[in-house]
Design a protein around this motif. Sequence first.
Motif, PDB file in Angstrom:
ATOM      1  N   THR A 177       7.321   3.047  -8.432  1.00  0.00           N
ATOM      2  CA  THR A 177       6.827   2.652  -7.109  1.00  0.00           C
ATOM      3  C   THR A 177       6.628   1.146  -7.034  1.00  0.00           C
ATOM      4  O   THR A 177       6.105   0.533  -7.974  1.00  0.00           O
ATOM      5  CB  THR A 177       5.491   3.352  -6.797  1.00  0.00           C
ATOM      6  OG1 THR A 177       5.686   4.769  -6.836  1.00  0.00           O
ATOM      7  CG2 THR A 177       4.977   2.957  -5.416  1.00  0.00           C
ATOM      8  N   VAL A 178       7.049   0.564  -5.928  1.00  0.00           N
ATOM      9  CA  VAL A 178       6.688  -0.803  -5.551  1.00  0.00           C
ATOM     10  C   VAL A 178       5.918  -0.711  -4.249  1.00  0.00           C
ATOM     11  O   VAL A 178       6.365  -0.069  -3.293  1.00  0.00           O
ATOM     12  CB  VAL A 178       7.934  -1.693  -5.368  1.00  0.00           C
ATOM     13  CG1 VAL A 178       7.540  -3.030  -4.739  1.00  0.00           C
ATOM     14  CG2 VAL A 178       8.625  -1.929  -6.697  1.00  0.00           C
ATOM     15  N   GLY A 179       4.746  -1.343  -4.199  1.00  0.00           N
ATOM     16  CA  GLY A 179       3.929  -1.278  -2.998  1.00  0.00           C
ATOM     17  C   GLY A 179       3.043  -2.498  -2.857  1.00  0.00           C
ATOM     18  O   GLY A 179       3.367  -3.583  -3.363  1.00  0.00           O
ATOM     19  N   ALA A 180       1.930  -2.325  -2.164  1.00  0.00           N
ATOM     20  CA  ALA A 180       1.049  -3.436  -1.831  1.00  0.00           C
ATOM     21  C   ALA A 180      -0.392  -3.076  -2.161  1.00  0.00           C
ATOM     22  O   ALA A 180      -0.778  -1.913  -2.169  1.00  0.00           O
ATOM     23  CB  ALA A 180       1.174  -3.780  -0.349  1.00  0.00           C
ATOM     24  N   TYR A 181      -1.207  -4.125  -2.434  1.00  0.00           N
ATOM     25  CA  TYR A 181      -2.647  -3.906  -2.602  1.00  0.00           C
ATOM     26  C   TYR A 181      -3.404  -5.014  -1.882  1.00  0.00           C
ATOM     27  O   TYR A 181      -2.840  -6.038  -1.496  1.00  0.00           O
ATOM     28  CB  TYR A 181      -3.033  -3.853  -4.077  1.00  0.00           C
ATOM     29  CG  TYR A 181      -3.106  -5.189  -4.789  1.00  0.00           C
ATOM     30  CD1 TYR A 181      -4.323  -5.849  -4.960  1.00  0.00           C
ATOM     31  CD2 TYR A 181      -1.963  -5.785  -5.296  1.00  0.00           C
ATOM     32  CE1 TYR A 181      -4.389  -7.058  -5.624  1.00  0.00           C
ATOM     33  CE2 TYR A 181      -2.012  -6.993  -5.966  1.00  0.00           C
ATOM     34  CZ  TYR A 181      -3.233  -7.628  -6.129  1.00  0.00           C
ATOM     35  OH  TYR A 181      -3.290  -8.838  -6.791  1.00  0.00           O
ATOM     36  N   GLY A 182      -4.684  -4.783  -1.673  1.00  0.00           N
ATOM     37  CA  GLY A 182      -5.516  -5.748  -0.982  1.00  0.00           C
ATOM     38  C   GLY A 182      -5.517  -5.517   0.515  1.00  0.00           C
ATOM     39  O   GLY A 182      -5.152  -4.431   0.998  1.00  0.00           O
ATOM     40  N   THR A 183      -5.910  -6.513   1.274  1.00  0.00           N
ATOM     41  CA  THR A 183      -5.984  -6.420   2.730  1.00  0.00           C
ATOM     42  C   THR A 183      -5.085  -7.480   3.359  1.00  0.00           C
ATOM     43  O   THR A 183      -4.733  -8.471   2.726  1.00  0.00           O
ATOM     44  CB  THR A 183      -7.429  -6.611   3.211  1.00  0.00           C
ATOM     45  OG1 THR A 183      -7.904  -7.895   2.790  1.00  0.00           O
ATOM     46  CG2 THR A 183      -8.342  -5.524   2.653  1.00  0.00           C
ATOM     47  N   GLY A 184      -4.748  -7.247   4.629  1.00  0.00           N
ATOM     48  CA  GLY A 184      -3.953  -8.219   5.363  1.00  0.00           C
ATOM     49  C   GLY A 184      -2.523  -7.780   5.554  1.00  0.00           C
ATOM     50  O   GLY A 184      -2.181  -6.601   5.427  1.00  0.00           O
TER      51      GLY A 184
END
Length: 380
Positions: free
Chosen positions: A61-68
Amino acid sequence: MYAAAGSDSRAGTSAATAWSTLGKVSGAALQPGDTVLFKRGQKRNGDLALSRSGKAGARLTVGAYGTGARPVIGGGANCVTLTGSYWTVRDLRLIGCDRAGVQIEKGHHNTLLGIRADGNVVGVSIAGPAHHNTVRGSELIDNNKMSVDDPGGDDDSGAFGVLLNGDDNLITGNTITGRYATSHDYGYDGAAVEIYDGDRNRVEYNVTRDNETSTELGHDTGKTAHGNVFAYNVVTSEHEHGSFLVTRGPDTGLGPVRGTLVLNNSVYLPGAGSQGWVCHGGCDAEILKLRNNVIAVGGKTGYEDGGAEDSGVYDGSQHQFDAGPDSVFDDPRFTGPDDLRPRSGSPAIGRGEPTGYTKDITGAPVPAEGATAGAHEYRP
Protein backbone atom coordinates in the motif's frame (compact mmCIF):
# COMPACT_ATOMS: atom_id res chain seq x y z
CA MET A 1 6.92 2.78 6.59
CA TYR A 2 6.67 6.52 6.13
CA ALA A 3 8.04 8.99 3.60
CA ALA A 4 8.08 12.72 4.34
CA ALA A 5 10.61 15.40 5.22
CA GLY A 6 13.38 13.47 6.93
CA SER A 7 16.54 11.58 6.10
CA ASP A 8 17.12 8.51 3.96
CA SER A 9 19.57 7.28 6.62
CA ARG A 10 16.73 6.83 9.08
CA ALA A 11 14.71 3.66 9.66
CA GLY A 12 11.60 4.94 7.89
CA THR A 13 9.31 3.09 10.29
CA SER A 14 7.54 6.10 11.86
CA ALA A 15 6.88 9.78 11.26
CA ALA A 16 9.78 10.62 13.56
CA THR A 17 12.21 8.48 11.51
CA ALA A 18 10.86 9.30 8.05
CA TRP A 19 12.75 9.00 4.81
CA SER A 20 13.31 11.99 2.53
CA THR A 21 13.35 11.01 -1.15
CA LEU A 22 11.27 9.12 -3.70
CA GLY A 23 14.39 7.18 -4.66
CA LYS A 24 14.60 5.69 -1.18
CA VAL A 25 11.01 4.50 -1.39
CA SER A 26 11.49 3.17 -4.93
CA GLY A 27 14.52 1.13 -3.90
CA ALA A 28 13.16 -0.18 -0.61
CA ALA A 29 12.93 -3.96 -0.17
CA LEU A 30 9.23 -3.88 0.61
CA GLN A 31 7.53 -7.13 1.57
CA PRO A 32 3.90 -8.20 1.10
CA GLY A 33 1.73 -6.40 3.62
CA ASP A 34 4.00 -3.33 3.94
CA THR A 35 2.66 0.23 3.75
CA VAL A 36 4.38 3.45 2.66
CA LEU A 37 2.72 6.69 3.79
CA PHE A 38 3.47 10.17 2.46
CA LYS A 39 2.84 13.18 4.67
CA ARG A 40 -0.10 15.31 3.63
CA GLY A 41 0.63 18.84 2.52
CA GLN A 42 4.08 18.01 1.13
CA LYS A 43 5.40 17.64 -2.42
CA ARG A 44 8.09 15.45 -3.94
CA ASN A 45 9.44 15.85 -7.50
CA GLY A 46 10.38 12.86 -9.60
CA ASP A 47 9.12 9.37 -10.41
CA LEU A 48 7.95 6.95 -7.74
CA ALA A 49 8.76 3.43 -9.01
CA LEU A 50 6.84 0.53 -7.47
CA SER A 51 8.44 -2.70 -8.68
CA ARG A 52 7.92 -5.13 -5.80
CA SER A 53 4.75 -7.23 -5.53
CA GLY A 54 2.35 -8.07 -2.77
CA LYS A 55 0.03 -11.06 -2.54
CA ALA A 56 -3.71 -11.55 -2.76
CA GLY A 57 -4.02 -11.57 1.04
CA ALA A 58 -1.13 -9.21 1.77
CA ARG A 59 -1.20 -6.21 -0.53
CA LEU A 60 1.41 -3.49 -0.66
CA THR A 61 0.00 0.00 0.00
CA VAL A 62 1.00 3.58 -0.74
CA GLY A 63 -1.12 6.21 0.99
CA ALA A 64 -1.14 9.35 3.10
CA TYR A 65 -0.93 10.31 6.77
CA GLY A 66 -1.50 13.47 8.75
CA THR A 67 -3.95 16.27 7.94
CA GLY A 68 -4.42 18.59 4.99
CA ALA A 69 -4.22 18.22 1.23
CA ARG A 70 -3.14 15.04 -0.52
CA PRO A 71 0.62 14.49 -0.77
CA VAL A 72 1.86 15.65 -4.18
CA ILE A 73 4.21 13.86 -6.58
CA GLY A 74 5.07 15.70 -9.77
CA GLY A 75 7.60 16.63 -12.41
CA GLY A 76 8.87 13.19 -13.37
CA ALA A 77 8.57 11.18 -16.57
CA ASN A 78 5.61 9.48 -14.88
CA CYS A 79 4.58 10.54 -11.41
CA VAL A 80 4.14 6.87 -10.44
CA THR A 81 5.40 3.90 -12.47
CA LEU A 82 3.95 0.61 -11.28
CA THR A 83 5.44 -2.67 -12.51
CA GLY A 84 4.53 -4.85 -9.52
CA SER A 85 1.24 -6.50 -8.63
CA TYR A 86 -1.23 -6.42 -5.73
CA TRP A 87 -0.66 -2.76 -4.86
CA THR A 88 -3.16 -0.25 -3.51
CA VAL A 89 -2.15 3.34 -4.34
CA ARG A 90 -4.46 5.84 -2.74
CA ASP A 91 -4.95 9.45 -1.63
CA LEU A 92 -2.14 11.01 -3.70
CA ARG A 93 -2.12 13.98 -6.06
CA LEU A 94 -0.09 13.37 -9.22
CA ILE A 95 0.52 16.51 -11.22
CA GLY A 96 2.51 17.89 -14.14
CA CYS A 97 4.49 14.82 -15.20
CA ASP A 98 5.84 14.37 -18.71
CA ARG A 99 3.43 11.53 -19.50
CA ALA A 100 1.25 9.79 -16.91
CA GLY A 101 0.03 10.46 -13.43
CA VAL A 102 0.16 6.68 -12.96
CA GLN A 103 1.68 4.29 -15.50
CA ILE A 104 0.75 0.66 -14.74
CA GLU A 105 3.35 -0.94 -16.93
CA LYS A 106 2.91 -4.69 -16.45
CA GLY A 107 1.32 -5.43 -13.09
CA HIS A 108 -2.01 -7.00 -12.25
CA HIS A 109 -4.58 -6.78 -9.48
CA ASN A 110 -3.51 -3.24 -8.58
CA THR A 111 -6.01 -0.67 -7.30
CA LEU A 112 -5.85 3.12 -7.61
CA LEU A 113 -8.23 4.67 -5.11
CA GLY A 114 -9.01 8.29 -4.31
CA ILE A 115 -6.15 9.73 -6.33
CA ARG A 116 -6.18 13.02 -8.21
CA ALA A 117 -4.19 13.24 -11.44
CA ASP A 118 -4.02 16.56 -13.28
CA GLY A 119 -1.83 18.38 -15.78
CA ASN A 120 -0.40 15.24 -17.42
CA VAL A 121 -0.69 13.76 -20.92
CA VAL A 122 -2.73 10.93 -19.39
CA GLY A 123 -4.15 10.60 -15.91
CA VAL A 124 -3.82 6.81 -15.70
CA SER A 125 -2.20 4.64 -18.38
CA ILE A 126 -2.56 0.85 -18.23
CA ALA A 127 -0.14 -0.76 -20.68
CA GLY A 128 -0.63 -3.88 -22.78
CA PRO A 129 0.97 -6.42 -20.42
CA ALA A 130 -1.07 -5.13 -17.45
CA HIS A 131 -4.41 -6.74 -16.61
CA HIS A 132 -7.09 -6.97 -13.90
CA ASN A 133 -6.37 -3.52 -12.46
CA THR A 134 -8.93 -1.11 -10.97
CA VAL A 135 -9.22 2.69 -11.00
CA ARG A 136 -11.89 3.64 -8.49
CA GLY A 137 -13.24 6.79 -6.86
CA SER A 138 -10.60 9.08 -8.35
CA GLU A 139 -10.44 12.52 -9.98
CA LEU A 140 -8.73 12.73 -13.35
CA ILE A 141 -8.81 16.45 -14.08
CA ASP A 142 -7.40 18.54 -16.96
CA ASN A 143 -4.89 16.00 -18.24
CA ASN A 144 -4.86 17.99 -21.45
CA LYS A 145 -1.32 17.79 -22.81
CA MET A 146 -0.42 16.07 -26.09
CA SER A 147 2.45 13.60 -26.42
CA VAL A 148 2.37 13.90 -30.22
CA ASP A 149 1.11 17.09 -31.87
CA ASP A 150 2.71 17.70 -35.25
CA PRO A 151 1.42 18.44 -38.76
CA GLY A 152 0.52 15.46 -40.93
CA GLY A 153 0.72 11.75 -40.33
CA ASP A 154 -2.68 11.37 -38.62
CA ASP A 155 -0.74 10.48 -35.47
CA ASP A 156 -1.47 13.14 -32.85
CA SER A 157 -2.05 11.61 -29.44
CA GLY A 158 -2.71 12.70 -25.89
CA ALA A 159 -5.15 14.36 -23.51
CA PHE A 160 -6.45 11.10 -22.00
CA GLY A 161 -8.13 10.58 -18.68
CA VAL A 162 -7.54 6.82 -18.80
CA LEU A 163 -5.63 5.04 -21.58
CA LEU A 164 -6.35 1.31 -21.66
CA ASN A 165 -3.97 -0.88 -23.66
CA GLY A 166 -4.40 -3.82 -21.29
CA ASP A 167 -7.18 -6.34 -20.69
CA ASP A 168 -9.82 -7.01 -18.00
CA ASN A 169 -9.48 -3.69 -16.16
CA LEU A 170 -12.23 -1.88 -14.24
CA ILE A 171 -12.71 1.91 -14.38
CA THR A 172 -15.49 2.80 -11.94
CA GLY A 173 -16.83 5.64 -9.85
CA ASN A 174 -14.43 8.27 -11.18
CA THR A 175 -14.80 11.90 -12.23
CA ILE A 176 -13.01 12.57 -15.51
CA THR A 177 -13.03 16.14 -16.84
CA GLY A 178 -11.20 18.55 -19.13
CA ARG A 179 -9.82 16.23 -21.83
CA TYR A 180 -9.54 18.84 -24.56
CA ALA A 181 -6.36 19.92 -26.36
CA THR A 182 -5.48 21.51 -29.68
CA SER A 183 -4.20 19.14 -32.36
CA HIS A 184 -2.53 19.77 -35.72
CA ASP A 185 -4.17 16.67 -37.20
CA TYR A 186 -7.68 16.86 -35.72
CA GLY A 187 -8.19 20.46 -34.63
CA TYR A 188 -8.98 19.30 -31.12
CA ASP A 189 -8.46 15.95 -29.44
CA GLY A 190 -8.89 14.23 -26.10
CA ALA A 191 -10.84 11.37 -24.53
CA ALA A 192 -12.01 10.57 -21.03
CA VAL A 193 -11.33 6.85 -21.66
CA GLU A 194 -9.35 5.64 -24.67
CA ILE A 195 -9.26 1.88 -25.31
CA TYR A 196 -6.60 0.81 -27.79
CA ASP A 197 -5.59 -2.87 -28.05
CA GLY A 198 -7.47 -3.62 -24.82
CA ASP A 199 -10.08 -6.39 -24.38
CA ARG A 200 -12.88 -6.97 -21.85
CA ASN A 201 -12.45 -3.73 -19.94
CA ARG A 202 -15.41 -2.34 -17.98
CA VAL A 203 -16.08 1.40 -17.75
CA GLU A 204 -18.95 1.85 -15.28
CA TYR A 205 -20.53 4.46 -13.00
CA ASN A 206 -18.23 7.32 -14.04
CA VAL A 207 -19.04 11.01 -14.50
CA THR A 208 -17.27 12.62 -17.46
CA ARG A 209 -17.55 16.35 -18.17
CA ASP A 210 -16.19 18.76 -20.78
CA ASN A 211 -14.14 16.25 -22.76
CA GLU A 212 -13.80 16.31 -26.54
CA THR A 213 -14.78 12.63 -26.62
CA SER A 214 -15.95 10.48 -23.74
CA THR A 215 -14.56 7.25 -25.20
CA GLU A 216 -12.87 6.03 -28.35
CA LEU A 217 -11.90 2.48 -29.34
CA GLY A 218 -9.45 1.01 -31.84
CA HIS A 219 -6.57 -1.40 -32.29
CA ASP A 220 -3.40 -2.03 -34.27
CA THR A 221 -3.22 -4.60 -37.05
CA GLY A 222 -3.01 -8.07 -35.53
CA LYS A 223 -4.37 -6.97 -32.16
CA THR A 224 -7.88 -6.60 -30.75
CA ALA A 225 -10.05 -4.33 -28.63
CA HIS A 226 -12.99 -6.68 -28.11
CA GLY A 227 -15.66 -7.19 -25.49
CA ASN A 228 -15.49 -3.82 -23.73
CA VAL A 229 -18.47 -2.59 -21.67
CA PHE A 230 -19.67 0.97 -20.97
CA ALA A 231 -22.49 1.10 -18.44
CA TYR A 232 -24.22 3.62 -16.18
CA ASN A 233 -21.95 6.55 -17.04
CA VAL A 234 -23.07 10.19 -17.05
CA VAL A 235 -21.57 12.21 -19.90
CA THR A 236 -21.83 15.98 -20.43
CA SER A 237 -19.76 18.41 -22.47
CA GLU A 238 -20.19 21.98 -23.68
CA HIS A 239 -17.65 21.59 -26.50
CA GLU A 240 -18.98 22.27 -29.97
CA HIS A 241 -17.99 18.87 -31.36
CA GLY A 242 -18.27 16.75 -28.25
CA SER A 243 -19.07 13.05 -28.65
CA PHE A 244 -19.93 10.13 -26.41
CA LEU A 245 -18.50 7.06 -28.16
CA VAL A 246 -16.50 6.41 -31.33
CA THR A 247 -15.82 2.86 -32.52
CA ARG A 248 -14.95 1.09 -35.77
CA GLY A 249 -16.00 -1.64 -38.17
CA PRO A 250 -13.68 -3.84 -40.25
CA ASP A 251 -13.36 -1.36 -43.14
CA THR A 252 -11.29 1.10 -41.13
CA GLY A 253 -7.61 1.22 -40.28
CA LEU A 254 -8.25 0.76 -36.56
CA GLY A 255 -10.99 -1.91 -36.63
CA PRO A 256 -12.92 -4.07 -36.34
CA VAL A 257 -13.67 -3.48 -32.67
CA ARG A 258 -16.03 -6.32 -31.80
CA GLY A 259 -18.49 -6.91 -29.00
CA THR A 260 -18.78 -3.43 -27.47
CA LEU A 261 -21.74 -3.15 -25.07
CA VAL A 262 -23.16 0.30 -24.28
CA LEU A 263 -25.77 0.10 -21.50
CA ASN A 264 -27.74 2.67 -19.48
CA ASN A 265 -25.64 5.74 -20.13
CA SER A 266 -27.03 9.28 -19.83
CA VAL A 267 -25.56 11.80 -22.26
CA TYR A 268 -26.09 15.55 -22.78
CA LEU A 269 -24.01 17.29 -25.49
CA PRO A 270 -25.62 20.58 -26.55
CA GLY A 271 -22.98 21.62 -29.13
CA ALA A 272 -24.31 22.03 -32.66
CA GLY A 273 -21.60 19.71 -34.02
CA SER A 274 -21.95 17.07 -31.31
CA GLN A 275 -22.59 13.37 -31.90
CA GLY A 276 -23.89 10.75 -29.52
CA TRP A 277 -22.09 7.78 -31.01
CA VAL A 278 -20.29 6.91 -34.23
CA CYS A 279 -19.78 3.38 -35.56
CA HIS A 280 -18.60 3.26 -39.16
CA GLY A 281 -16.68 1.18 -41.67
CA GLY A 282 -18.97 -1.85 -41.64
CA CYS A 283 -20.59 -1.55 -38.23
CA ASP A 284 -23.00 -4.38 -37.37
CA ALA A 285 -24.54 -6.16 -34.39
CA GLU A 286 -21.27 -8.00 -33.70
CA ILE A 287 -19.45 -4.68 -33.49
CA LEU A 288 -21.78 -2.64 -31.29
CA LYS A 289 -24.85 -3.20 -29.12
CA LEU A 290 -26.67 -0.35 -27.36
CA ARG A 291 -29.43 -0.75 -24.78
CA ASN A 292 -31.25 1.65 -22.44
CA ASN A 293 -29.22 4.77 -23.28
CA VAL A 294 -30.58 8.32 -23.03
CA ILE A 295 -28.78 10.67 -25.41
CA ALA A 296 -29.67 14.34 -25.97
CA VAL A 297 -27.41 16.32 -28.30
CA GLY A 298 -27.41 19.53 -30.30
CA GLY A 299 -26.25 17.66 -33.39
CA LYS A 300 -26.53 14.00 -34.42
CA THR A 301 -27.76 11.52 -31.80
CA GLY A 302 -25.98 8.63 -33.48
CA TYR A 303 -24.43 7.43 -36.71
CA GLU A 304 -23.91 3.81 -37.66
CA ASP A 305 -23.96 1.80 -40.87
CA GLY A 306 -25.31 -1.21 -38.98
CA GLY A 307 -25.53 -2.31 -35.36
CA ALA A 308 -28.03 -3.28 -32.69
CA GLU A 309 -29.84 -0.55 -30.77
CA ASP A 310 -32.98 -0.67 -28.62
CA SER A 311 -34.81 0.70 -25.59
CA GLY A 312 -33.19 4.12 -25.88
CA VAL A 313 -34.36 7.72 -25.73
CA TYR A 314 -32.86 10.14 -28.27
CA ASP A 315 -33.19 13.88 -28.74
CA GLY A 316 -31.22 15.74 -31.41
CA SER A 317 -31.39 17.55 -34.73
CA GLN A 318 -30.37 14.46 -36.75
CA HIS A 319 -30.55 10.67 -36.45
CA GLN A 320 -28.60 8.34 -38.71
CA PHE A 321 -29.20 4.83 -37.40
CA ASP A 322 -31.93 2.22 -37.33
CA ALA A 323 -33.71 2.52 -34.00
CA GLY A 324 -34.97 -0.58 -32.22
CA PRO A 325 -38.72 -1.16 -31.76
CA ASP A 326 -38.69 0.05 -28.15
CA SER A 327 -36.67 3.22 -28.71
CA VAL A 328 -38.18 6.71 -29.00
CA PHE A 329 -37.14 10.12 -30.27
CA ASP A 330 -38.32 12.51 -27.58
CA ASP A 331 -37.22 15.01 -24.95
CA PRO A 332 -35.75 12.93 -22.10
CA ARG A 333 -36.79 15.56 -19.54
CA PHE A 334 -33.50 15.75 -17.68
CA THR A 335 -33.63 17.59 -14.36
CA GLY A 336 -31.01 20.05 -15.69
CA PRO A 337 -28.01 20.36 -18.03
CA ASP A 338 -25.66 19.06 -15.33
CA ASP A 339 -28.20 16.84 -13.59
CA LEU A 340 -29.31 14.04 -15.90
CA ARG A 341 -31.86 12.45 -13.59
CA PRO A 342 -35.23 11.97 -15.34
CA ARG A 343 -38.14 14.13 -14.25
CA SER A 344 -41.74 13.01 -14.00
CA GLY A 345 -43.12 12.22 -17.43
CA SER A 346 -39.74 11.31 -18.92
CA PRO A 347 -40.00 8.71 -21.71
CA ALA A 348 -37.01 6.97 -20.09
CA ILE A 349 -39.11 5.81 -17.14
CA GLY A 350 -39.97 2.12 -17.43
CA ARG A 351 -38.30 1.80 -20.84
CA GLY A 352 -35.19 -0.12 -19.83
CA GLU A 353 -34.79 -3.81 -20.52
CA PRO A 354 -32.86 -6.13 -18.16
CA THR A 355 -29.08 -5.99 -18.56
CA GLY A 356 -27.89 -7.78 -15.42
CA TYR A 357 -27.01 -4.61 -13.49
CA THR A 358 -28.63 -4.31 -10.06
CA LYS A 359 -27.83 -0.69 -9.12
CA ASP A 360 -27.77 2.69 -10.84
CA ILE A 361 -25.03 5.34 -10.68
CA THR A 362 -26.23 6.51 -7.26
CA GLY A 363 -26.41 3.00 -5.83
CA ALA A 364 -30.21 2.85 -6.02
CA PRO A 365 -31.58 -0.60 -6.89
CA VAL A 366 -32.55 -1.38 -10.47
CA PRO A 367 -35.74 -3.43 -10.72
CA ALA A 368 -35.69 -6.68 -12.68
CA GLU A 369 -38.55 -5.38 -14.84
CA GLY A 370 -39.63 -1.86 -15.76
CA ALA A 371 -36.26 -0.22 -15.15
CA THR A 372 -35.51 3.34 -16.27
CA ALA A 373 -33.32 3.92 -19.31
CA GLY A 374 -30.20 5.95 -18.62
CA ALA A 375 -27.84 6.00 -15.65
CA HIS A 376 -30.46 7.03 -13.04
CA GLU A 377 -33.46 5.08 -11.84
CA TYR A 378 -36.46 7.37 -11.58
CA ARG A 379 -37.25 8.54 -8.05
CA PRO A 380 -40.34 10.77 -7.59
